[in-house]
Design an enzyme around this catalytic site. Structure first.
Site, PDB file in Angstrom:
ATOM      1  N   ILE A 181       0.856  -1.186   0.000  1.00  0.00           N
ATOM      2  CA  ILE A 181       0.000   0.000   0.000  1.00  0.00           C
ATOM      3  C   ILE A 181       0.889   1.233   0.000  1.00  0.00           C
ATOM      4  O   ILE A 181       1.826   1.341   0.800  1.00  0.00           O
ATOM      5  CB  ILE A 181      -0.991   0.012   1.179  1.00  0.00           C
ATOM      6  CG1 ILE A 181      -1.920   1.228   1.076  1.00  0.00           C
ATOM      7  CG2 ILE A 181      -0.303  -0.064   2.530  1.00  0.00           C
ATOM      8  CD1 ILE A 181      -3.165   1.115   1.935  1.00  0.00           C
ATOM      9  N   GLU A 237       4.386   9.552   2.374  1.00  0.00           N
ATOM     10  CA  GLU A 237       5.114  10.381   1.411  1.00  0.00           C
ATOM     11  C   GLU A 237       6.278  11.101   2.076  1.00  0.00           C
ATOM     12  O   GLU A 237       6.232  11.396   3.286  1.00  0.00           O
ATOM     13  CB  GLU A 237       4.180  11.404   0.771  1.00  0.00           C
ATOM     14  CG  GLU A 237       3.116  10.785  -0.099  1.00  0.00           C
ATOM     15  CD  GLU A 237       2.352  11.793  -0.933  1.00  0.00           C
ATOM     16  OE1 GLU A 237       1.578  11.374  -1.802  1.00  0.00           O
ATOM     17  OE2 GLU A 237       2.532  13.022  -0.718  1.00  0.00           O
ATOM     18  N   PRO A 238       7.318  11.440   1.297  1.00  0.00           N
ATOM     19  CA  PRO A 238       8.495  12.123   1.866  1.00  0.00           C
ATOM     20  C   PRO A 238       8.160  13.429   2.572  1.00  0.00           C
ATOM     21  O   PRO A 238       8.719  13.735   3.611  1.00  0.00           O
ATOM     22  CB  PRO A 238       9.373  12.378   0.625  1.00  0.00           C
ATOM     23  CG  PRO A 238       8.979  11.335  -0.348  1.00  0.00           C
ATOM     24  CD  PRO A 238       7.510  11.116  -0.134  1.00  0.00           C
ATOM     25  N   GLY A 251       4.689  12.372   5.439  1.00  0.00           N
ATOM     26  CA  GLY A 251       4.609  11.252   6.365  1.00  0.00           C
ATOM     27  C   GLY A 251       3.337  10.471   6.077  1.00  0.00           C
ATOM     28  O   GLY A 251       2.978  10.248   4.926  1.00  0.00           O
ATOM     29  N   PHE A 272       9.010   4.607   2.692  1.00  0.00           N
ATOM     30  CA  PHE A 272       8.759   3.612   3.736  1.00  0.00           C
ATOM     31  C   PHE A 272       7.620   2.666   3.345  1.00  0.00           C
ATOM     32  O   PHE A 272       6.733   2.375   4.150  1.00  0.00           O
ATOM     33  CB  PHE A 272       8.482   4.287   5.078  1.00  0.00           C
ATOM     34  CG  PHE A 272       9.702   4.897   5.712  1.00  0.00           C
ATOM     35  CD1 PHE A 272      10.686   4.107   6.266  1.00  0.00           C
ATOM     36  CD2 PHE A 272       9.874   6.267   5.711  1.00  0.00           C
ATOM     37  CE1 PHE A 272      11.827   4.662   6.823  1.00  0.00           C
ATOM     38  CE2 PHE A 272      11.017   6.839   6.270  1.00  0.00           C
ATOM     39  CZ  PHE A 272      11.998   6.031   6.823  1.00  0.00           C
ATOM     40  N   THR A 304       6.323  -0.855   2.695  1.00  0.00           N
ATOM     41  CA  THR A 304       6.594  -2.263   2.980  1.00  0.00           C
ATOM     42  C   THR A 304       6.206  -3.127   1.776  1.00  0.00           C
ATOM     43  O   THR A 304       5.171  -2.905   1.153  1.00  0.00           O
ATOM     44  CB  THR A 304       5.804  -2.707   4.223  1.00  0.00           C
ATOM     45  OG1 THR A 304       6.203  -1.915   5.336  1.00  0.00           O
ATOM     46  CG2 THR A 304       6.050  -4.176   4.536  1.00  0.00           C
ATOM     47  N   GLU A 335      -6.287  -2.330  11.109  1.00  0.00           N
ATOM     48  CA  GLU A 335      -4.934  -2.611  10.656  1.00  0.00           C
ATOM     49  C   GLU A 335      -3.875  -2.606  11.749  1.00  0.00           C
ATOM     50  O   GLU A 335      -3.008  -3.481  11.774  1.00  0.00           O
ATOM     51  CB  GLU A 335      -4.545  -1.619   9.555  1.00  0.00           C
ATOM     52  CG  GLU A 335      -5.325  -1.841   8.269  1.00  0.00           C
ATOM     53  CD  GLU A 335      -5.125  -0.719   7.280  1.00  0.00           C
ATOM     54  OE1 GLU A 335      -4.212   0.102   7.497  1.00  0.00           O
ATOM     55  OE2 GLU A 335      -5.873  -0.653   6.291  1.00  0.00           O
TER      56      GLU A 335
END
Length: 278
Positions: free
Chosen positions: A130, A134-135, A138, A163, A165, A253
């Site tokens: 997913i 974003e840089p 966050g 970041f 996954t 989640e």
């Protein structure tokens, strides 16, 4: 005659079927952990970990059977996540793939989308991710800047994610993007979910592998999109209501992630102390 030995504790939500799954998941998780040093060096598990998990029926546990899943429940997925934690593994991105990505498609996908994507995710043929963080924003969804502009029957997408996954192996990504101008729909409005099928996708780039403080074996990368064209048919759910779709799913989640990290952290600490004593 002395008192009877106490029976092993079993959680009230467990049953015989879940215990059978627990044993299977425990064995599989220990096999992954046996390679944790190598996975940490290469910053991802081997690709065949996913196909083996699919063969064992560990992916798509709560996905309906007509879409390639097992038709079970969230409890079954929780058992797998817990056993992964108990084994001490933090490299395999099971939760993102099986508890996040597949749930979005089951909840918001059209019949055609479900039949197209879910069987491949359940079998491990495809790996899911997913694209949210974003840089510059966050995980603040109201500040998402990745843009998707309609051009006929396609979206033209530009932006970056970080970041993410499973990004290195991902064949399918649920992308969070803004589908209308910020001044026309500020904040959470105008955000949509668009599914990317990454094979031979022009304008899609996997960025650098991120060096993290922990979870070194987990596949975590940046993603970049430059004039990337994706069919409008890959819109997941309603256009402009992506924020609401995310809010409907996000409460579930974090639970397996939090419990997995607590259990896994305690297990690693215990093993470390045992080695010191030995």
């Amino acid at each position: 005659m002395g008192p009877a030995a106490p029976l092993p504790y079993r959680s009230p939500w467990m049953d015989d079927e879940l215990e059978d799954l627990q044993r299977l998941a425990a064995t599989f998780s220990r096999e992954i952990f046996a390679n944790i040093d190598r996975y940490s060096e290469q910053h991802q598990v081997d690709r065949d970990v996913w196909t083996k998990a699919g063969e064992l029926g560990l992916l798509g546990l709560s996905v309906p059977e007509e879409y390639g899943g097992s038709g079970a429940t969230f409890a079954h997925e929780a058992v797998v996540a817990i056993e992964q934690a108990k084994a001490g593994d933090d490299s395999w991105g099971f939760v993102v793939h099986a508890i996040i990505v597949t749930h979005y498609i089951v909840a918001y996908g059209t019949e055609e989308q479900k039949r197209k994507w879910l069987p491949k995710l359940c079998s491990g043929e495809w790996v899911g991710a997913i694209g949210m963080t974003e840089p510059g924003a966050g995980s603040d969804l109201k500040r998402v800047s990745t843009r998707a502009v309609r051009d006929g029957d396609e979206f033209i997408i530009n932006g970056s994610k970080t970041f993410i996954t499973n990004a290195g192996h991902a064949d399918l990504i649920v992308l969070v993007a803004r589908t209308c101008e910020r001044d026309k729909a500020a904040g959470h409005k105008g955000i949509s979910l668009i599914v990317l099928e990454t094979a031979d996708l022009d304008g899609f780039e996997r960025g650098r592998v991120l060096q993290k403080i922990g979870q070194h074996g987990q596949d975590t990368r940046e993603l970049h999109f430059t004039d990337m064209r994706v069919p409008v048919a890959n819109l997941l759910g309603e256009e402009g209501r992506g924020f609401y779709h995310l809010m409907e799913q996000l409460p579930q989640e974090p639970r397996p992630r939090v419990h997995r990290r607590r259990i896994g952290g305690a297990g690693r600490e215990a093993r470390g102390r045992a080695r010191e004593v030995a």
